[in-house]
Each structure stands twice: as C-alpha cells, then as structure tokens.
Design a protein around this motif. Sequence first.
Motif, PDB file in Angstrom:
ATOM      1  N   ASP A  65      -5.791   8.218   0.219  1.00 33.43           N
ATOM      2  CA  ASP A  65      -5.048   8.954   1.246  1.00 33.43           C
ATOM      3  C   ASP A  65      -3.930   8.134   1.875  1.00 33.43           C
ATOM      4  O   ASP A  65      -2.808   8.624   2.044  1.00 33.43           O
ATOM      5  CB  ASP A  65      -5.998   9.448   2.353  1.00 33.43           C
ATOM      6  CG  ASP A  65      -6.853  10.618   1.873  1.00 33.43           C
ATOM      7  OD1 ASP A  65      -6.492  11.239   0.851  1.00 33.43           O
ATOM      8  OD2 ASP A  65      -7.881  10.896   2.516  1.00 33.43           O
ATOM      9  N   SER A  66      -4.230   6.881   2.230  1.00 38.42           N
ATOM     10  CA  SER A  66      -3.198   6.081   2.909  1.00 38.42           C
ATOM     11  C   SER A  66      -2.064   5.734   1.941  1.00 38.42           C
ATOM     12  O   SER A  66      -0.882   5.737   2.310  1.00 38.42           O
ATOM     13  CB  SER A  66      -3.803   4.812   3.519  1.00 38.42           C
ATOM     14  OG  SER A  66      -4.344   3.969   2.514  1.00 38.42           O
ATOM     15  N   ASN A  76       0.800  -1.233   0.000  1.00 36.30           N
ATOM     16  CA  ASN A  76       0.000   0.000   0.000  1.00 36.30           C
ATOM     17  C   ASN A  76       0.832   1.283   0.000  1.00 36.30           C
ATOM     18  O   ASN A  76       0.664   2.147   0.842  1.00 36.30           O
ATOM     19  CB  ASN A  76      -0.966  -0.006   1.208  1.00 36.30           C
ATOM     20  CG  ASN A  76      -1.943   1.160   1.159  1.00 36.30           C
ATOM     21  OD1 ASN A  76      -2.393   1.559   0.086  1.00 36.30           O
ATOM     22  ND2 ASN A  76      -2.270   1.717   2.323  1.00 36.30           N
ATOM     23  N   ASP A 122       0.096   8.930   1.530  1.00 29.78           N
ATOM     24  CA  ASP A 122       0.897   9.175   2.742  1.00 29.78           C
ATOM     25  C   ASP A 122       2.100   8.235   2.806  1.00 29.78           C
ATOM     26  O   ASP A 122       3.225   8.660   3.061  1.00 29.78           O
ATOM     27  CB  ASP A 122       0.050   8.945   4.005  1.00 29.78           C
ATOM     28  CG  ASP A 122      -0.900  10.107   4.274  1.00 29.78           C
ATOM     29  OD1 ASP A 122      -0.790  11.140   3.574  1.00 29.78           O
ATOM     30  OD2 ASP A 122      -1.759   9.979   5.176  1.00 29.78           O
ATOM     31  N   ASN A 123       1.829   6.941   2.584  1.00 27.75           N
ATOM     32  CA  ASN A 123       2.919   5.954   2.640  1.00 27.75           C
ATOM     33  C   ASN A 123       3.952   6.191   1.542  1.00 27.75           C
ATOM     34  O   ASN A 123       5.162   6.077   1.770  1.00 27.75           O
ATOM     35  CB  ASN A 123       2.362   4.533   2.490  1.00 27.75           C
ATOM     36  CG  ASN A 123       1.588   4.086   3.717  1.00 27.75           C
ATOM     37  OD1 ASN A 123       1.775   4.627   4.804  1.00 27.75           O
ATOM     38  ND2 ASN A 123       0.717   3.099   3.538  1.00 27.75           N
TER      39      ASN A 123
END
Length: 305
Positions: free
Chosen positions: A129-130, A76, A133-134
């Motif tokens: 979003d995740s 992810n 961010d990652n």
Amino acid sequence: MDFSKLFSYFLLFAPLLPLLLPMSTAENSNLFREYIGAQDKGVKFTDVPINPNVQFHFILAFAIDYTTSTPYSPTNGQFNVFWDTVNLTPSAVASIKQSHSNVKVAVSLAGYSVAGSTTPATFLPTSIDSWVDNAVSSLTSIIRQYHLDGIDIDYENFDSSADADTFAECIGRLITTLKNNGVIQFASIAPYVEPLRTYYKALWAKYSNVIDYVNFQFYGYPNSTTVSQFLGYYDTASSDYEGGKVLTSLMSDGTSGLTAENGFFDACKTLQDQGRLFGIFIWSADSSKAEGFPYEEEAQALLAG
Ligand SMILES: *[C@@H]1O[C@H](CO)[C@@H](O)[C@H](O)[C@H]1NC(C)=O
C-alpha cells in the motif's frame, strides 16, 4: 448430426474464408521504441531520425525510487528523475511531440543501477500500500511535469524482502491506478532474461490486461546469438507473455544479443513475414549517437514497410 446441413453451412460461409486470411497477418505493427537519456552522452530528441510512417515512442531512462544524492538509498516508491535533464526537458518533450504527431514519450522505471553507479536499483517496497501510494503520487507529478504518455517497468534487481507476488501487486496496482486516473495511455514491461522471469511472469499472470507491450530484453543473451536461436527466444518470450505484444530488441553498441551484423534485421523480417512483428525497440539513443543512428533508420524503414 445432420451432415448435409453442416456441409451447406460450410458452402455458405466458404467464400468468406479468404477474408479471414489477412487477419492472420494483421498483428504486425509499425511501433518503434527507443530508450534515451541514461548514459550521459548529451543526446537530444532532435538528434534521432523519426520516420513519419511509424508510431514512435521515446522512453526516458530512468525514474528510480532512490535518493538522487549519494549514498543512494531506496525511497519506497518515491520516484526521482535520473535521466539527462539538461537535454531532455519538459519543453523538449513538448516540442518533439508538437513537431512529430507520431511521437509519444514514456518513462522507464528503475533500470539496472542508480545513476550508472555500482548501487543496483533494487525493488524494495516497505509495504504494498505505501509503495503504491508513493509511486502513484510521485509519478503523476513527473508525468504531468514532463508531458509524458506512458510508463515502462524495468526493475532488474530483487532481494528476498519482496517476492514475485509483491512485485506483481505493486506494479499492477500502479499501472491500473495511473490508467484509471487518465495519467497514462499505455504501459509496457521490460523483462530481462533469467533469473527475472518469475517476477515478470507473476505480474503478467495477474495484470496482463493493463500491459500494452512487452519490451523483452533479447540483448540479455550473448553476442554470439544466431538468427535461429533468436527466433527460438522469441517463441519462448511469446509463450511466457501469452497474448502480449512482444517487441524485438537490439543493443545498438553491438556488444550483446543478436547484432545487426549477425542478422537482427533478417530475424525481424522473418517475424514480419509471419505476421507477428509487434514492433522493435533499441537500447539506446545515447549509444547510437556516435554512429549516426543507422539502426534506427533501418528498423523504422522495415516497420514502415
Ligand atoms: C561479445 O561478448 C563478449 C562476452 O561478454 C565480450 O567479451 C566481447 O567484447 C563482445 N564482442 C563485441 C563485439 O562486443
């Protein structure tokens, strides 16, 4: 309408017209780019000939958002380094850039499969979003550790869990954030031939303003490609990525696409004569090493004029 007035304006500005002509050929660029590090051939930056009269980008292949040990699983947006880290180290990057002021180094994301295995490097975000961010945090640390200047987007596998708009949002926001944070200076995309067009066109439609180059993988076409077919494919890619800097591309092992033998450099010369050769890239330094890099020399000589 006062035609005599229009005509006198024309006479006034007519002497300036020749000045505009050189601008129509000003789109040629001397950018040469080469992927390196994916095929375990022990190739080093210093093996590759670098012409001082081109802009030269090495593109490390690849960083992938998968685990580095088997079974390879998606992470992810948490990117890991998959290129040859024995030869292509942070200090090797610093040193090639120090000895050649025309060299910049980028990292390409994803590629076809994970570590040359049968596991495809599929784009599998849990959420936009995740993933962003990652990706921002993992890539920022890789880019800083390795002294890199840019990123290249080369996802080639998708599944039904992420549509074209999701891809566009994730990648568009990633590039925008890395640029805004001053982490990278440039970004490119590397669209492969159908059926990937939808994904990259969705990205281009919304985020072309943050994409500096289009590394279209023309070697995705068969090795029977002729010069005139190639020029047709170039026109199609130029209209798909309208306003973009579409580079031509060669697979240096000669197994697919328009080969050097079948006129790759003639096609490049034709585009250059038309003032629209934005650059050339080669896949890959690893394959070229065995032959001593003749195509790298020829491509750079052409670009250097
Ligand atoms: C050209 O492509 C065909 C089909 O993929 C392949 O079988 C053949 O080996 C290729 N030729 C060369 C010279 O690589």
